[in-house]
Design a protein around this motif. Structure first.
Motif: not given
Length: 189
Positions: A25-28, A30-31, A34, A71, A171, A173-175
Motif C-alpha cells: 500500500d502507499d505506506e509500505s 513509501h517506507y 525511504t 503511489w 515501525h 503500519f496501519r495494515s
C-alpha cells in the motif's frame, strides 16, 4: 565502510515469497523508498534481479504502465534509477544500470563494502543466505506481514550457524505489519 543491509517482506511464519504477505500500500511503498534511499547501490542475485526488472524497469515508452498506482511510482523510479550489482553464474551480461559482480562472492562484496558511501541494499532469498553465512550482513530489516502463509520459501532457511541479533528500530503500519531492524549482536567478552 558501507553497511550491507538485507531487507525483505516476511510473513509471521517466515515465508518470504513475494506474494505471500499483505499487498503493498502507499505506506509500505513509501517506507521501502525511504530505505532504498539509504543505499548507494542494490545487490541482487539473478532471480531477484530478473523479477525486479520485470516489475519495476521503466518501459521504453517512457511512461509507467497503466496497472501501476500513483503511489507506486516513487518506488518504481527509485529502483529503476538505482545502481545495481548482480551475482550470477548463469548470466553473461546485465543492463538496467547494473553490472555483474565477478569473482569470489565474499571478496567481491567485501570490496563493495569498502567503497565510500551510504550503504548497500540486498533483497531476495538465496543470495542473502550466502551473505549471512559469510558474516557480511550488517543490518537485517524485516517487514513482518500479519499473515500465516503455511508454505513457501522461508527466511534464511539453511543458515549454517545461529546469528544473534539486537533490535535497533521498529515501525508499525496501519495494515498491522511491523518493520523490525536488527544488527548482529556484539560478542560479549
Amino acid at each position: 565502510m558501507r553497511p550491507l543491509r538485507y531487507a525483505i517482506n516476511v510473513t509471521l511464519d517466515g515465508c518470504v515469497h513475494h506474494e505471500a504477505g499483505v499487498a503493498p500500500d502507499d505506506e509500505s511503498m513509501h517506507y521501502w523508498v525511504t530505505e532504498m534511499q539509504r543505499a548507494d547501490a542494490l545487490l541482487f542475485g539473478r532471480v531477484t534481479y530478473e523479477m525486479m526488472e520485470a516489475a519495476w524497469r521503466r518501459p521504453t515508452t517512457g511512461g509507467w504502465p497503466d496497472w501501476m498506482q500513483e503511489w507506486e511510482v516513487p518506488f518504481a523510479e527509485t529502483i529503476d534509477r538505482a545502481k545495481k550489482h548482480v551475482v550470477s553464474s548463469t548470466l553473461s551480461g546485465v543492463d538496467w544500470n547494473a553490472e555483474l559482480l565477478p569473482g569470489d562472492l565474499a571478496e567481491a562484496v567485501a570490496r563493495l563494502k569498502q567503497q565510500p558511501g551510504k550503504g548497500l541494499f540486498v533483497g531476495g532469498v538465496t543470495l542473502p543466505l550466502a551473505l549471512a553465512d559469510r558474516g557480511l550482513i550488517d543490518e537485517y530489516l524485516f517487514l513482518v506481514q500479519p499473515v500465516l502463509a503455511g508454505h513457501g520459501p522461508t527466511l534464511l532457511a539453511g543458515l549454517r550457524e545461529r546469528i544473534a541479533l539486537e533490535l535497533v528500530d521498529r515501525h508499525e503500519f496501519r495494515s498491522g505489519a511491523i518493520a523490525v531492524r536488527y544488527r548482529p549482536a556484539r560478542a560479549t567478552e
